[in-house]
Design an enzyme around this catalytic site. Structure first.
Site, PDB file in Angstrom:
ATOM      1  N   TYR A 278      42.765  39.955  42.224  1.00 56.64           N
ATOM      2  CA  TYR A 278      42.011  39.489  41.050  1.00 56.64           C
ATOM      3  C   TYR A 278      40.663  38.879  41.431  1.00 56.64           C
ATOM      4  O   TYR A 278      40.358  38.683  42.597  1.00 56.64           O
ATOM      5  CB  TYR A 278      42.828  38.559  40.161  1.00 56.64           C
ATOM      6  CG  TYR A 278      43.479  37.323  40.694  1.00 56.64           C
ATOM      7  CD1 TYR A 278      43.206  36.779  41.936  1.00 56.64           C
ATOM      8  CD2 TYR A 278      44.420  36.663  39.888  1.00 56.64           C
ATOM      9  CE1 TYR A 278      43.825  35.624  42.369  1.00 56.64           C
ATOM     10  CE2 TYR A 278      45.046  35.502  40.323  1.00 56.64           C
ATOM     11  CZ  TYR A 278      44.743  34.993  41.563  1.00 56.64           C
ATOM     12  OH  TYR A 278      45.364  33.836  41.980  1.00 56.64           O
ATOM     13  N   GLU A 279      39.854  38.629  40.401  1.00 53.98           N
ATOM     14  CA  GLU A 279      38.452  38.200  40.558  1.00 53.98           C
ATOM     15  C   GLU A 279      37.619  39.229  41.330  1.00 53.98           C
ATOM     16  O   GLU A 279      36.670  38.884  42.033  1.00 53.98           O
ATOM     17  CB  GLU A 279      38.363  36.829  41.252  1.00 53.98           C
ATOM     18  CG  GLU A 279      39.245  35.755  40.671  1.00 53.98           C
ATOM     19  CD  GLU A 279      39.044  35.562  39.185  1.00 53.98           C
ATOM     20  OE1 GLU A 279      37.977  35.932  38.665  1.00 53.98           O
ATOM     21  OE2 GLU A 279      39.959  35.048  38.520  1.00 53.98           O
ATOM     22  N   GLY A 280      37.958  40.494  41.165  1.00 47.06           N
ATOM     23  CA  GLY A 280      37.272  41.572  41.880  1.00 47.06           C
ATOM     24  C   GLY A 280      38.031  41.904  43.140  1.00 47.06           C
ATOM     25  O   GLY A 280      38.133  41.075  44.046  1.00 47.06           O
TER      26      GLY A 280
ATOM     27  N   MET B  30      39.091  32.447  31.380  1.00 50.78           N
ATOM     28  CA  MET B  30      38.065  33.470  31.231  1.00 50.78           C
ATOM     29  C   MET B  30      38.763  34.766  30.852  1.00 50.78           C
ATOM     30  O   MET B  30      39.776  35.147  31.452  1.00 50.78           O
ATOM     31  CB  MET B  30      37.212  33.626  32.474  1.00 50.78           C
ATOM     32  CG  MET B  30      37.900  34.015  33.747  1.00 50.78           C
ATOM     33  SD  MET B  30      36.666  34.219  35.058  1.00 50.78           S
ATOM     34  CE  MET B  30      37.728  34.661  36.434  1.00 50.78           C
TER      35      MET B  30
END
Length: 579
Positions: free
Chosen positions: A434-436, A164
């Site tokens: 990561y991923e927010g 992604m």
């Protein structure tokens, strides 16, 4: 050297005793012919063999060698190829995939435990199949039938992998200001131009093709995040037979040299008129990508738990073997194992209590997702959505803390590379980012998951917990019942505040709810213990660890409550120049 053994006993205890998912599987028409207890246990045992024998022993080697870029190509540690082929040949890359496209269709509650094992073995390696699984979820929900038929079978089989591509150098969490563009081509495809950074598994030599899911803006895009679309951009165009052919205009600018997860290729990707295909509706790409993001956020929790489990196992083994100090007077002339020292026991019990509660919590969230999917249960879906930020933020915070604490058990040896503890600390650190970031997760939990519906889903969950504690009392129920009712009152007071005040309280609030729900997890563990099914060692250890949690960890909730009862507005009272 760090070692690892999959905690199969605790995994099956959570599946079949705590949550009784074998009964649920047999009651569901879609699952009853697919999975039952013996099959699930066999799957876990086979996954454990790969993780214990082919991945975990070589994690230090992978960390030292890392991913390497030369002439625009990224090569990975040699043993990654053999381990990945084992996953492919065993069907592990398709474990939770849709059977219509070649997946095995296994429930999330089972696949999450395999995720945990992979993360314990080597977080960096786990990211390659993990990103692909997330990409599959996004395509399954948002791509058209032709795209699904073309790409999903190859992704599920592991022949191809996925990524992604969100972040840009100037646009991290604020995706609305991204600059990557997508212009329509005459053939219905799009020409993408721009650069993305921090792209996990963006380039590597494990698979014959890499399918990038890329966020970009169309020429007529509205401003901000509402103008983002999602595109599928393959590394190689497909030829007439559907196999990888000519190279697309996607190149690697560089790979990052990182604190940890060195075996994971973290790439800068450049798109220069790269051909891509729209996924979903124009300008709705962010919601499509969040399908994948939410999947990955649950996987982040597995990273925290996986690293913490391996750290605990090694710290425990070291504490039993390391002779240092005289604890008992009768052994004044003989050094004893450090596990006899009170501080070492304290550290190990804290890790054990949080790990086992975390595994129960992860299984709970996964089971809610399964019930939302297979039963179309609205309440289960709402609760899974509520708990996802906790799975990401709290589990990774606790995972990092556990690795640091386990490193402390080793003393000076924990700081030395050969023992493997410093690698676990370095590797798991990224999971909080990561991923927010976990701060963003807390804000999402406070503002979008709780305040947005005036606490309806949270209050409903807490009401059910109170009813259960009242109906099935246990020695642990009393302090937990008090904590839950206090949480209800505190939440009601907090929700009377404005959003900026709530945002300032978000991290503490997420931690408070998490500690209380972990207490509920220990209550569920105690309720599930059966001396006729488990050894006295297992039940005794569970009972003691639960008592430790209720006596020495759950009281942290009271301290956090005291913080939240102060004026959060003071956060905004110091001007930037005062810092």
């Amino acid at each position: 050297m760090s070692s690892y053994q999959a905690p199969i006993n605790d995994m099956t205890f959570n599946l079949f005793d705590v949550w009784q998912l074998d009964k649920y599987w047999q009651s569901n028409e879609q699952l009853q012919d697919l999975i039952e207890a013996d099959t699930a246990k066999a799957i876990l045992e086979e996954a454990a063999k790969i993780c214990e024998q082919q991945i975990a022993p070589f994690a230090a080697e992978a960390d030292q060698r890392g991913a390497q870029l030369a002439d625009g190509k990224v090569s990975l540690p040699e043993h990654y190829h053999a381990a990945y082929q084992s996953l492919v040949e065993g069907g592990w890359t398709s474990l939770s995939g849709d059977p219509e496209y070649g997946g095995m269709g296994m429930p999330k509650a089972l696949s999450m435990m395999v995720d945990e094992m992979l993360c314990s073995a080597d977080i960096a390696f786990s990211l390659y199949p993990g990103l692909t699984a997330g990409a599959c979820v996004a395509l399954l929900q948002h791509a058209d039938d032709t795209t699904k038929q073309t790409y999903l079978p190859k992704l599920y089989s592991g022949e191809w992998s996925g990524t992604m591509c969100l972040t840009e150098s100037h646009a991290g969490s604020d995706l609305g200001i991204m600059r990557t563009t997508a212009k329509p081509n005459a053939d219905g495809s799009y020409a993408l131009n721009g650069s993305k950074i921090f792209i996990t598994a963006g380039e590597h030599d494990l698979t014959s093709n890499i399918i990038h899911l890329v966020l970009a803006k169309l020429p007529d895009a509205p401003a901000g995040s509402r103008g983002i679309s999602l595109f599928l951009v393959p590394k190689h165009h497909l030829d007439a037979s559907g196999e990888p052919g000519e190279r697309n205009n996607v190149t690697v600018g560089s790979i990052e040299h990182k604190m940890g997860i060195n075996g994971s290729a973290t790439c800068v990707l450049n798109f220069d008129d790269a051909k891509g295909y729209l996924i979903g509706e124009p300008h709705r790409g962010l919601s499509c990508m969040f399908t994948m993001m939410n999947y990955e956020r649950l996987s982040m929790g597995s990273q925290g738990l996986g690293a913490a489990e391996r750290a605990y196992q090694n710290a425990l083994a070291y504490a039993k073997e390391r002779l240092q100090g005289r604890i008992k007077e009768q052994n004044a002339n003989k050094a004893e194992p450090i596990i006899g020292h009170p501080d070492v026991q304290r550290m190990l019990l804290n890790i054990k209590a949080m790990n086992e509660a975390g595994r129960t919590f992860a299984t709970w969230v996964a089971a809610l997702l399964d019930k939302s999917k297979y039963d179309n249960c609205v309440v289960s879906g709402q609760r899974a959505n509520l708990l996802t930020p906790i799975a990401k933020a709290f589990m990774t915070d606790q995972g990092f803390d556990a690795c640091v604490t386990a490193q402390q058990v080793f003393g000076g040896h924990g700081y030395v590379k050969e023992w493997g503890m410093e690698q676990l600390v370095r590797d798991v650190r990224i999971a909080q980012i990561y991923e927010g970031t976990n701060g963003i997760q807390a804000a999402d939990f406070m503002l979008r998951k709780v305040a947005a519906d005036k606490g309806a889903v949270l209050f409903s969950l807490l009401d059910d917990i109170i009813a259960e504690l009242t109906d099935k009392p246990h020695v642990a129920a009393a302090p937990l019942l008090t904590a839950v009712t206090d949480l209800q009152s505190l939440t009601s007071r907090l929700l009377q505040q404005e959003s900026p005040i709530l945002a300032g309280a978000a991290c503490d609030f997420l931690a408070l709810v998490s500690y209380i729900l972990y207490g509920y997890m220990w209550y569920k563990n105690l309720q599930a213990l059966d001396n006729s099914k488990h050894s006295s060692h297992f039940t005794g250890a569970k009972t003691h660890t639960a008592n430790w949690y209720f006596s020495r960890i759950l009281p942290r909730a009271s301290g956090i409550s005291a913080i939240l009862n102060t004026d959060s507005a003071m956060l905004y009272n110091l001007a930037p120049e005062g810092y």
